[in-house]
Motif scaffolding. Sequence first.
Motif, PDB file in Angstrom:
ATOM      1  N   ALA A 161      48.016  -4.739  41.516  1.00  0.00           N
ATOM      2  CA  ALA A 161      49.087  -4.301  40.620  1.00  0.00           C
ATOM      3  C   ALA A 161      49.781  -5.503  39.988  1.00  0.00           C
ATOM      4  O   ALA A 161      50.096  -6.480  40.672  1.00  0.00           O
ATOM      5  CB  ALA A 161      50.097  -3.462  41.391  1.00  0.00           C
ATOM      6  N   PRO A 162      50.047  -5.466  38.680  1.00  0.00           N
ATOM      7  CA  PRO A 162      50.731  -6.580  38.023  1.00  0.00           C
ATOM      8  C   PRO A 162      52.195  -6.663  38.432  1.00  0.00           C
ATOM      9  O   PRO A 162      52.808  -5.660  38.820  1.00  0.00           O
ATOM     10  CB  PRO A 162      50.598  -6.235  36.537  1.00  0.00           C
ATOM     11  CG  PRO A 162      50.458  -4.757  36.501  1.00  0.00           C
ATOM     12  CD  PRO A 162      49.691  -4.404  37.738  1.00  0.00           C
ATOM     13  N   ARG A 163      52.754  -7.853  38.335  1.00  0.00           N
ATOM     14  CA  ARG A 163      54.128  -8.088  38.767  1.00  0.00           C
ATOM     15  C   ARG A 163      55.126  -7.205  38.011  1.00  0.00           C
ATOM     16  O   ARG A 163      56.124  -6.762  38.573  1.00  0.00           O
ATOM     17  CB  ARG A 163      54.471  -9.566  38.566  1.00  0.00           C
ATOM     18  CG  ARG A 163      55.833  -9.972  39.124  1.00  0.00           C
ATOM     19  CD  ARG A 163      56.113 -11.438  38.861  1.00  0.00           C
ATOM     20  NE  ARG A 163      55.054 -12.274  39.408  1.00  0.00           N
ATOM     21  CZ  ARG A 163      54.974 -13.588  39.188  1.00  0.00           C
ATOM     22  NH1 ARG A 163      55.870 -14.192  38.424  1.00  0.00           N
ATOM     23  NH2 ARG A 163      53.991 -14.286  39.730  1.00  0.00           N
ATOM     24  N   GLU A 164      54.865  -6.960  36.738  1.00  0.00           N
ATOM     25  CA  GLU A 164      55.822  -6.200  35.935  1.00  0.00           C
ATOM     26  C   GLU A 164      55.965  -4.748  36.406  1.00  0.00           C
ATOM     27  O   GLU A 164      56.900  -4.056  36.000  1.00  0.00           O
ATOM     28  CB  GLU A 164      55.446  -6.226  34.460  1.00  0.00           C
ATOM     29  CG  GLU A 164      54.160  -5.501  34.112  1.00  0.00           C
ATOM     30  CD  GLU A 164      53.866  -5.597  32.615  1.00  0.00           C
ATOM     31  OE1 GLU A 164      54.037  -4.583  31.936  1.00  0.00           O
ATOM     32  OE2 GLU A 164      53.470  -6.685  32.139  1.00  0.00           O
ATOM     33  N   GLY A 167      57.951  -2.346  42.210  1.00  0.00           N
ATOM     34  CA  GLY A 167      59.187  -1.649  42.503  1.00  0.00           C
ATOM     35  C   GLY A 167      59.549  -0.534  41.552  1.00  0.00           C
ATOM     36  O   GLY A 167      60.619   0.074  41.691  1.00  0.00           O
ATOM     37  N   LEU A 168      58.677  -0.233  40.609  1.00  0.00           N
ATOM     38  CA  LEU A 168      58.977   0.784  39.601  1.00  0.00           C
ATOM     39  C   LEU A 168      58.026   1.966  39.704  1.00  0.00           C
ATOM     40  O   LEU A 168      56.844   1.793  40.031  1.00  0.00           O
ATOM     41  CB  LEU A 168      58.871   0.195  38.194  1.00  0.00           C
ATOM     42  CG  LEU A 168      59.843  -0.930  37.815  1.00  0.00           C
ATOM     43  CD1 LEU A 168      59.463  -1.488  36.445  1.00  0.00           C
ATOM     44  CD2 LEU A 168      61.271  -0.414  37.823  1.00  0.00           C
ATOM     45  N   PRO A 169      58.507   3.178  39.403  1.00  0.00           N
ATOM     46  CA  PRO A 169      57.579   4.295  39.233  1.00  0.00           C
ATOM     47  C   PRO A 169      56.701   4.016  38.024  1.00  0.00           C
ATOM     48  O   PRO A 169      57.127   3.343  37.073  1.00  0.00           O
ATOM     49  CB  PRO A 169      58.498   5.496  38.988  1.00  0.00           C
ATOM     50  CG  PRO A 169      59.845   5.073  39.460  1.00  0.00           C
ATOM     51  CD  PRO A 169      59.911   3.592  39.244  1.00  0.00           C
ATOM     52  N   LEU A 170      55.479   4.513  38.057  1.00  0.00           N
ATOM     53  CA  LEU A 170      54.564   4.249  36.951  1.00  0.00           C
ATOM     54  C   LEU A 170      55.140   4.705  35.615  1.00  0.00           C
ATOM     55  O   LEU A 170      54.902   4.089  34.574  1.00  0.00           O
ATOM     56  CB  LEU A 170      53.221   4.938  37.214  1.00  0.00           C
ATOM     57  CG  LEU A 170      52.341   4.252  38.259  1.00  0.00           C
ATOM     58  CD1 LEU A 170      51.172   5.165  38.655  1.00  0.00           C
ATOM     59  CD2 LEU A 170      51.816   2.928  37.726  1.00  0.00           C
ATOM     60  N   GLY A 171      55.895   5.793  35.634  1.00  0.00           N
ATOM     61  CA  GLY A 171      56.497   6.278  34.397  1.00  0.00           C
ATOM     62  C   GLY A 171      57.474   5.295  33.789  1.00  0.00           C
ATOM     63  O   GLY A 171      57.622   5.227  32.562  1.00  0.00           O
ATOM     64  N   GLN A 172      58.140   4.507  34.634  1.00  0.00           N
ATOM     65  CA  GLN A 172      59.102   3.530  34.136  1.00  0.00           C
ATOM     66  C   GLN A 172      58.442   2.196  33.772  1.00  0.00           C
ATOM     67  O   GLN A 172      58.910   1.497  32.874  1.00  0.00           O
ATOM     68  CB  GLN A 172      60.203   3.297  35.174  1.00  0.00           C
ATOM     69  CG  GLN A 172      61.141   4.470  35.377  1.00  0.00           C
ATOM     70  CD  GLN A 172      62.262   4.139  36.339  1.00  0.00           C
ATOM     71  OE1 GLN A 172      62.667   2.981  36.485  1.00  0.00           O
ATOM     72  NE2 GLN A 172      62.777   5.171  37.011  1.00  0.00           N
ATOM     73  N   SER A 173      57.400   1.838  34.484  1.00  0.00           N
ATOM     74  CA  SER A 173      56.731   0.563  34.169  1.00  0.00           C
ATOM     75  C   SER A 173      56.003   0.620  32.835  1.00  0.00           C
ATOM     76  O   SER A 173      55.709  -0.404  32.237  1.00  0.00           O
ATOM     77  CB  SER A 173      55.740   0.197  35.278  1.00  0.00           C
ATOM     78  OG  SER A 173      54.663   1.121  35.325  1.00  0.00           O
ATOM     79  N   HIS A 203      54.211  -1.108  44.537  1.00  0.00           N
ATOM     80  CA  HIS A 203      54.759  -2.219  45.316  1.00  0.00           C
ATOM     81  C   HIS A 203      53.821  -3.427  45.231  1.00  0.00           C
ATOM     82  O   HIS A 203      52.630  -3.293  44.935  1.00  0.00           O
ATOM     83  CB  HIS A 203      54.945  -1.809  46.775  1.00  0.00           C
ATOM     84  CG  HIS A 203      55.893  -0.672  46.963  1.00  0.00           C
ATOM     85  ND1 HIS A 203      57.249  -0.790  46.769  1.00  0.00           N
ATOM     86  CD2 HIS A 203      55.669   0.632  47.308  1.00  0.00           C
ATOM     87  CE1 HIS A 203      57.835   0.368  47.006  1.00  0.00           C
ATOM     88  NE2 HIS A 203      56.899   1.248  47.328  1.00  0.00           N
ATOM     89  N   LYS A 204      54.370  -4.585  45.509  1.00  0.00           N
ATOM     90  CA  LYS A 204      53.587  -5.813  45.492  1.00  0.00           C
ATOM     91  C   LYS A 204      52.414  -5.689  46.456  1.00  0.00           C
ATOM     92  O   LYS A 204      52.578  -5.264  47.600  1.00  0.00           O
ATOM     93  CB  LYS A 204      54.463  -6.996  45.887  1.00  0.00           C
ATOM     94  CG  LYS A 204      53.739  -8.338  45.843  1.00  0.00           C
ATOM     95  CD  LYS A 204      54.668  -9.474  46.196  1.00  0.00           C
ATOM     96  CE  LYS A 204      53.945 -10.814  46.140  1.00  0.00           C
ATOM     97  NZ  LYS A 204      54.849 -11.937  46.493  1.00  0.00           N
ATOM     98  N   ASP A 222      44.415  -8.920  33.685  1.00  0.00           N
ATOM     99  CA  ASP A 222      44.812 -10.309  33.467  1.00  0.00           C
ATOM    100  C   ASP A 222      46.317 -10.517  33.609  1.00  0.00           C
ATOM    101  O   ASP A 222      46.791 -11.657  33.561  1.00  0.00           O
ATOM    102  CB  ASP A 222      44.369 -10.774  32.068  1.00  0.00           C
ATOM    103  CG  ASP A 222      42.868 -10.997  31.983  1.00  0.00           C
ATOM    104  OD1 ASP A 222      42.251 -11.211  33.045  1.00  0.00           O
ATOM    105  OD2 ASP A 222      42.310 -10.947  30.880  1.00  0.00           O
ATOM    106  N   LEU A 223      47.081  -9.419  33.756  1.00  0.00           N
ATOM    107  CA  LEU A 223      48.521  -9.566  33.933  1.00  0.00           C
ATOM    108  C   LEU A 223      48.811 -10.201  35.283  1.00  0.00           C
ATOM    109  O   LEU A 223      48.148  -9.916  36.270  1.00  0.00           O
ATOM    110  CB  LEU A 223      49.203  -8.200  33.854  1.00  0.00           C
ATOM    111  CG  LEU A 223      49.121  -7.463  32.510  1.00  0.00           C
ATOM    112  CD1 LEU A 223      49.698  -6.056  32.653  1.00  0.00           C
ATOM    113  CD2 LEU A 223      49.869  -8.242  31.428  1.00  0.00           C
ATOM    114  N   ASP A 224      49.817 -11.047  35.326  1.00  0.00           N
ATOM    115  CA  ASP A 224      50.175 -11.708  36.604  1.00  0.00           C
ATOM    116  C   ASP A 224      51.211 -10.871  37.321  1.00  0.00           C
ATOM    117  O   ASP A 224      52.061 -10.254  36.698  1.00  0.00           O
ATOM    118  CB  ASP A 224      50.704 -13.103  36.311  1.00  0.00           C
ATOM    119  CG  ASP A 224      50.808 -13.939  37.580  1.00  0.00           C
ATOM    120  OD1 ASP A 224      50.435 -13.417  38.655  1.00  0.00           O
ATOM    121  OD2 ASP A 224      51.281 -15.084  37.504  1.00  0.00           O
TER     122      ASP A 224
END
Length: 224
Positions: A161-164, A167-173, A203-204, A222-224
């Motif tokens: 999972a990317p850092r961005e 801690g967020l629900p998928l709907g919010q990310s 989660h991380k 490729d997202l960090d």
Amino acid sequence: MADTQRPKTPSRVVVIGLGRFGSSLARELARRGYEILGIDADPRRVQVLSDDLTHTVVADTTDEQALRQVGVPDFERAVVGIGSNLEASILTTSLLVDFGIPNIWAKALNHQQGRILERIGAHHVVLPEHDMGERVAHLVTGRMLDFIQFEDDYAIIKTIAPREADGLPLGQSRLRSKYDVTVVGIKRPGEGFTYATAETVVHKGDVLIVAGKTAAVERVADLD
């Protein structure tokens, strides 16, 4: 002319050519409970697999009568694992088409051979070395853990999972709207995969199953 005298049997598969590709595929199908007829012109290859497959036969697969004698026209699924001998691959595939076998997979060493096999009637062409090279290239150059590409430039990947999204629900990310992908599933350390929803919190360290156009899922990986 297609052979329509005898019914096809979907639970059985004939694998012709028992080299590395054919033998590996035949063993896996047998492990999954399919009845497998393995055929090769080399007695040594046939002997090696004699205890692993339902039936094994030494035969010239370019000979129509030889294939008829072992019941090949009765099969609904056939795999031609002959790659290096182009003439044998073409002649064998052509005979399977003439028998009216509705699902024929044929191994090709390159795209040119693949096009020939498609033209004579193979329903599916497999380029194992090319496909594996492409798949590994994706894994080597990014954060992907697995990569499967389908037709129409569509792919499914497994990636951290990317850092961005932490801690967020998928709907919010908003991974879906930002990158035009769908997060299909999620796996947390020590747990099994579950289907993902807009309310699923990431989660991380979570592993995501992401589907979409190839370029889009590559961007996500490729997202960090």
